[in-house]
Design a protein around this motif. Structure first.
Motif, PDB file in Angstrom:
ATOM      1  N   GLU A  92       0.608  -1.189  -0.072  1.00  0.00           N
ATOM      2  CA  GLU A  92      -0.119   0.068  -0.142  1.00  0.00           C
ATOM      3  C   GLU A  92       0.767   1.315  -0.056  1.00  0.00           C
ATOM      4  OE1 GLU A  92       0.148  -1.854   4.265  1.00  0.00           O
ATOM      5  OE2 GLU A  92      -0.260  -2.345   2.117  1.00  0.00           O
ATOM      6  N   ASP A  93       2.179   1.293  -0.075  1.00  0.00           N
ATOM      7  CA  ASP A  93       3.008   2.152  -0.049  1.00  0.00           C
ATOM      8  C   ASP A  93       3.093   3.111  -1.178  1.00  0.00           C
ATOM      9  OD1 ASP A  93       3.413   1.844   2.814  1.00  0.00           O
ATOM     10  OD2 ASP A  93       5.555   1.233   2.551  1.00  0.00           O
ATOM     11  N   HIS A  94       2.625   2.056  -2.256  1.00  0.00           N
ATOM     12  CA  HIS A  94       3.166   2.689  -3.802  1.00  0.00           C
ATOM     13  C   HIS A  94       1.998   3.568  -4.361  1.00  0.00           C
ATOM     14  CE1 HIS A  94       6.716   0.290  -3.969  1.00  0.00           C
ATOM     15  NE2 HIS A  94       6.005  -0.753  -3.129  1.00  0.00           N
ATOM     16  N   ALA A  95       2.184   4.475  -5.078  1.00  0.00           N
ATOM     17  CA  ALA A  95       1.233   5.521  -5.656  1.00  0.00           C
ATOM     18  C   ALA A  95       1.044   5.253  -7.085  1.00  0.00           C
ATOM     19  CB  ALA A  95       1.440   6.854  -5.178  1.00  0.00           C
ATOM     20  N   GLY A  96      -0.124   5.062  -7.452  1.00  0.00           N
ATOM     21  CA  GLY A  96      -0.247   5.065  -9.182  1.00  0.00           C
ATOM     22  C   GLY A  96       0.188   3.645  -9.624  1.00  0.00           C
ATOM     23  N   SER A  97       0.414   3.716 -11.041  1.00  0.00           N
ATOM     24  CA  SER A  97       0.809   2.471 -11.681  1.00  0.00           C
ATOM     25  C   SER A  97       1.607   3.067 -12.948  1.00  0.00           C
ATOM     26  CB  SER A  97      -0.212   1.417 -11.770  1.00  0.00           C
ATOM     27  OG  SER A  97      -1.144   2.016 -12.795  1.00  0.00           O
ATOM     28  N   PHE A  98       2.268   1.892 -13.558  1.00  0.00           N
ATOM     29  CA  PHE A  98       3.288   2.161 -14.550  1.00  0.00           C
ATOM     30  C   PHE A  98       2.702   1.532 -15.884  1.00  0.00           C
ATOM     31  CE2 PHE A  98       6.109   3.424 -11.299  1.00  0.00           C
ATOM     32  CZ  PHE A  98       6.449   4.803 -11.652  1.00  0.00           C
ATOM     33  N   GLN A  99       3.029   1.925 -17.010  1.00  0.00           N
ATOM     34  CA  GLN A  99       2.583   1.393 -18.236  1.00  0.00           C
ATOM     35  C   GLN A  99       3.715   1.395 -19.205  1.00  0.00           C
ATOM     36  OE1 GLN A  99      -0.925   2.886 -20.011  1.00  0.00           O
ATOM     37  NE2 GLN A  99      -0.972   1.424 -21.541  1.00  0.00           N
ATOM     38  N   ILE A 100       4.178   0.200 -19.790  1.00  0.00           N
ATOM     39  CA  ILE A 100       5.230   0.043 -20.580  1.00  0.00           C
ATOM     40  C   ILE A 100       4.782   0.564 -21.757  1.00  0.00           C
ATOM     41  CG2 ILE A 100       7.065  -1.494 -21.600  1.00  0.00           C
ATOM     42  CD1 ILE A 100       7.419  -1.260 -18.823  1.00  0.00           C
ATOM     43  N   ILE A 101       5.802   1.429 -22.387  1.00  0.00           N
ATOM     44  CA  ILE A 101       5.759   1.950 -23.943  1.00  0.00           C
ATOM     45  C   ILE A 101       6.424   1.039 -24.892  1.00  0.00           C
ATOM     46  CG2 ILE A 101       5.906   3.962 -25.354  1.00  0.00           C
ATOM     47  CD1 ILE A 101       5.329   5.850 -23.098  1.00  0.00           C
ATOM     48  N   ASP A 102       7.684   0.659 -24.440  1.00  0.00           N
ATOM     49  CA  ASP A 102       8.427   0.121 -25.460  1.00  0.00           C
ATOM     50  C   ASP A 102       9.212  -1.258 -24.778  1.00  0.00           C
ATOM     51  OD1 ASP A 102      10.325  -0.960 -27.166  1.00  0.00           O
ATOM     52  OD2 ASP A 102      11.456   0.840 -27.599  1.00  0.00           O
ATOM     53  N   GLU A 103       8.633  -2.262 -25.120  1.00  0.00           N
ATOM     54  CA  GLU A 103       9.104  -3.581 -24.269  1.00  0.00           C
ATOM     55  C   GLU A 103      10.650  -3.841 -24.585  1.00  0.00           C
ATOM     56  OE1 GLU A 103       6.691  -6.883 -25.251  1.00  0.00           O
ATOM     57  OE2 GLU A 103       4.869  -5.887 -24.045  1.00  0.00           O
ATOM     58  N   GLU A 104      11.212  -3.329 -25.662  1.00  0.00           N
ATOM     59  CA  GLU A 104      12.665  -3.449 -25.983  1.00  0.00           C
ATOM     60  C   GLU A 104      13.309  -2.764 -25.047  1.00  0.00           C
ATOM     61  OE1 GLU A 104      13.435  -3.234 -29.932  1.00  0.00           O
ATOM     62  OE2 GLU A 104      12.149  -4.776 -30.668  1.00  0.00           O
ATOM     63  N   GLU A 105      12.825  -1.680 -24.367  1.00  0.00           N
ATOM     64  CA  GLU A 105      13.837  -0.584 -23.523  1.00  0.00           C
ATOM     65  C   GLU A 105      13.445  -0.775 -22.162  1.00  0.00           C
ATOM     66  OE1 GLU A 105      15.842   1.486 -24.016  1.00  0.00           O
ATOM     67  OE2 GLU A 105      16.226   1.320 -26.341  1.00  0.00           O
ATOM     68  N   THR A 106      12.171  -1.181 -21.703  1.00  0.00           N
ATOM     69  CA  THR A 106      11.619  -1.062 -20.226  1.00  0.00           C
ATOM     70  C   THR A 106      10.918  -2.218 -20.006  1.00  0.00           C
ATOM     71  OG1 THR A 106       9.947  -0.050 -20.774  1.00  0.00           O
ATOM     72  CG2 THR A 106      11.578   1.373 -20.328  1.00  0.00           C
TER      73      THR A 106
END
Length: 807
Positions: free
Chosen positions: A108-122
């Protein structure tokens, strides 16, 4: 040798979005550190507590949120970019979002979420799924991810960056790798939230606005409008915080709408002048046709304006033409500093924004009013696939213009008396305020203060005083005159000048020169801010004119030309050819003579050697119409041989043929021939006889319907006897009974010559669901007459098409 290590401390700032180092690289620097972390803590918190060499103040790396917002909207998506300025680079990173005062050891410490744009990079981290890291360690200068903002009530967010370069970990608490975002108040959703502080500066400052257009076919090639591209006339003003010309999240006024859609500044200027108490200077500059030309051909348009303590903001806009309602400009740019001074210089790159009044998506979209009107917003590269700024990867739009606002003078007593430099001091001394005295050039003074009140309150003579400040003495051996000045005066009402004094506004920017070539005239205006108290007429001029020169080298016989257009295609497909380009006369010579400037240029062009391309073909033509108007047919297309026949044989096909399918053709009803007439149904007296025909094909696809299949006609054998014998009566009844039975059986089934058929069966299921299938039905023989031949009486079968629609 092990590098000296130091703990990476995380500041306890509101919601933390930290770019930490990846495990595979970062934790290798200090295995001892991780051993000291309690095993109960989560893996994400162990990453944040990893150690490395700490570097402060580095500027070659930057963290940016697209649009540079100060607030985030709960649930909204934001593009986060980590970049390195060449020649710098980085190898690894990790991205984590934390709530306020949390360590990251709980979910519960984390805020929001991330979305990958380029799977070759991230990619998401396997041991810390809420974090994003690099896919493979390698040199890179830029990565991007989407961050989905947390729900309402989370609080502020700080974006922090940590990267790995070679074997050095960079971690930064402040500076270019830190970005703070706070939650946007729902009450101000969609409205530009840009708090403007009260200005504490003294006197006035004069600025010059210079507009440099960068909207050209070279920089923005997609669908660039070659013939009609231009910037409309610049319109704006210096104003107080109580007046808003335009702002992101606000709605366009009628004046802004007319600038955005028509390029007309008339209504906008009228709106600005109606706010005379809130506006100090109206800013105007001429339009630019075409939108871009080299600076050595056409100077950048500029305008001068002034600001004071209450009207220390400036706004302007200009339309990109042609466009639906796209503009560039600045909104409420504050030229007052926190140190009670005036900003020296502002340089701002501009991207286009949408006024929210027209829904077009291309430069030359037809008018399509937006109803209801939408809020002003910046254009993005993901607005619409047909947009000239569209980028499927969502990159930032290349700037279309740059504006430079430079201070050219300060007037009146200034609060911050420390000058920027000697040149600035000299610029502050407005020419009209320099007294004609013997002040040495080495003595730099401030402007004279306003005159004090007269020492006499009656009509007796008194005196009044003004002061100035010695700002710099460049040569100590040369004495500087006094800093006070006195003048005789009388009390209020005793001087003819006192009651008749009128207060004027600043001069408005000079109008464009009356001609485009040679010597012309230009004018500027000002207006009366306060009329004389005694009711007399203000005699001070409200308009000035002066001579102006445009392009001193031109003559009355000179003509103004447009820029050269693009070169045409080479006239040859191989070898040496000729290409052409053209330009047009924008303005004919003032003396009425013919324009002598050339409008067409030709040049040689070199194509590949002819012997290397013996088979040069034109593109395929469009497919021809189908050879039939319904059903199955053929269509063709051709191409031509462009290279000369003597250059070699060409075996490529010049025509292609393919099948084409149109809706099925109508099928009319088909019937057999009429049968022979039956015997009369009566043995005596009046009766009738019938004949029939059979349906061989039902009408399909709109064909003609079936006509009648049974015909009757009257018949009369002989008169019936009045007193027949009982035997003849029985015989007659039996014969008529047989005939009735025969007719009944014939009506129950279809009849063909020599046989009687059973009724048609129901149609079978279609063999295909789409693309054209087949249905069948059958008719079988019920009875053969003795006189019939076997070949004339057989079972029947019918077929029809079904489900002809395309799959």
């Amino acid at each position: 040798m092990r590098l000296p290590l130091e703990p990476l401390r995380l500041s306890r700032s509101p919601v933390l979005l930290a770019l930490a180092l990846p495990l595979a690289v970062a934790l290798a620097f200090s295995d001892e550190t991780l051993d000291k972390v309690p095993k109960s803590e989560g893996y994400c918190s162990r990453i944040l507590r990893a150690q490395g060499t700490r570097r402060e103040g580095y500027t070659e790396f930057s963290l940016r949120v697209e649009g540079d917002p100060d607030f985030y909207k709960p649930g909204a998506s934001y593009r986060v970019t980590l970049s390195a300025a060449p020649p710098s680079y980085f190898r690894g990173f990790t991205l984590i979002a934390l709530k306020e005062n949390r360590e990251g050891d709980k979910e519960e410490d984390h805020a929001g979420s991330f979305q990958i744009i380029d799977e070759e990079e991230t990619q998401f981290m396997s041991n810390c799924p809420v974090a994003v890291t690099e896919s493979t360690p390698r040199r890179r200068t830029r990565i991007q991810v989407f961050w989905i903002a947390p729900p309402m009530g989370t609080g502020c967010v700080i974006l922090k960056a940590s990267i790995v370069q070679k074997r050095i970990i960079y971690f930064q608490d402040e500076g270019s790798l830190t970005k703070k975002l706070c939650e946007q108040d729902p009450a101000f959703d969609g409205v530009t939230d840009k708090p403007i502080l009260d200005c504490c500066a003294c006197g006035t400052a004069k600025y010059r606005l210079t507009f440099y257009g960068n909207w050209s076919e070279k920089m923005h090639p997609k669908d660039y409008p070659r013939r009609a591209n231009h910037w409309s006339a610049i319109i704006g003003g210096s104003h107080s915080k109580n007046y808003v010309l335009w702002e992101y999240g606000g709605y366009a006024s009628e004046g802004v709408k007319q600038v955005a859609e028509l390029g007309s500044p008339v209504k906008m200027e009228e709106e600005i002048r109606q706010q005379s108490d809130e506006v100090l200077t109206v800013i105007k500059a001429k339009a630019q046709w075409p939108a871009w030309q080299p600076l050595n051909v056409r100077a950048a348009p500029s305008a001068e304006f002034s600001v004071d303590r209450t009207r220390h903001l400036m706004s302007f806009l200009t339309m990109m033409g042609p466009s639906p309602d796209w503009n560039v400009g600045l909104s409420a740019e504050d030229l007052c500093t926190k140190e009670c001074g005036w900003v020296q210089k502002v340089v701002q790159d501009l991207i286009p924004w949408d006024a929210g009044t027209d829904s077009g998506v291309t430069y030359e979209s037809p008018n399509k009013p937006t109803i209801p009107q939408e809020k002003i917003r910046p254009l993005t590269s993901l607005d619409h696939p047909q947009s000239p700024f569209y980028d499927p990867e969502g990159g930032s739009i290349i700037q279309v213009a740059r504006v430079v606002i430079e201070r050219i003078a300060r007037k009146g007593e200034q609060c911050n008396i420390v000058p920027d430099n000697i040149d600035d001091i000299v610029a502050d001394l407005a020419p009209e305020e320099k007294d004609e005295d013997d002040t040495p050039e080495t003595c730099i003074y401030s402007n004279w203060s306003p005159w004090s009140a007269c020492s006499s309150s009656t009509c007796d003579k008194g005196k009044r005083m003004r002061q100035r400040m010695l700002k710099a003495q460049l040569d100590l051996s040369v004495p500087c005159p006094d800093t006070q000045d006195f003048q005789p005066c009388m009390g209020p009402g005793c001087s003819d000048e006192d009651g008749s004094t009128c207060t004027m506004s600043e001069w408005i920017t000079w109008s464009p020169c009356s001609i485009s070539c040679g010597m012309g005239m230009r004018s500027r205006e000002r207006y009366v801010k306060q009329f004389p108290e005694d009711g007399s007429v203000c005699t001070l001029p409200t308009e000035e004119t002066e001579k102006c020169t445009v392009n001193e080298e031109c003559s009355p016989s000179s003509c103004l030309m447009t820029e050269w257009g693009e070169w045409d295609e080479c006239s040859a497909t191989c070898g040496v050819g000729v290409k052409k380009r053209q330009r047009m006369v924008k303005m004919s010579p003032a003396d009425g003579s013919m324009c002598k400037a050339e409008t067409t240029q030709t040049d040689k062009c070199m194509m590949p050697e002819c012997h290397t391309i013996p088979c040069l073909l034109s593109p395929w033509s469009e497919w021809s119409d189908c050879s039939v108007t319904c059903g199955k047919g053929m269509r063709t297309r051709q191409r031509m041989l462009k290279s000369l026949a003597e250059l070699g044989d060409c075996n490529e096909e010049l025509e292609q043929v393919e099948k084409c399918m149109l809706p099925e053709c109508p099928i009319d009803c088909e019937l057999t021939e009429w049968s022979q007439w039956s015997e009369c149904n009566k043995s005596c007296g009046k009766g009738h006889m019938i004949r029939t025909r059979m349906i061989q094909m039902e009408p399909q696809f709109g064909g003609d319907p079936c006509p009648e299949t049974v015909q009757r006609k009257k018949c009369r054998i002989r008169k019936c006897l009045r007193n027949p014998s009982v035997q003849k009566l029985r015989w007659r009844e039996a014969r008529e009974s047989r005939r009735s039975e025969q007719l009944r059986e014939e009506s129950e089934g279809e009849q063909f010559p020599g046989c009687r058929m059973r009724p048609w069966t129901a149609w079978s299921e279609c063999t295909k669901l789409c693309g054209g299938g087949i249905q069948e039905r059958y008719m079988t023989v019920k009875k053969r007459f003795k006189s019939s031949q076997f070949t004339s009486c057989k079972d029947k079968k019918e077929i029809r098409a079904c489900n002809v629609h395309p799959c």
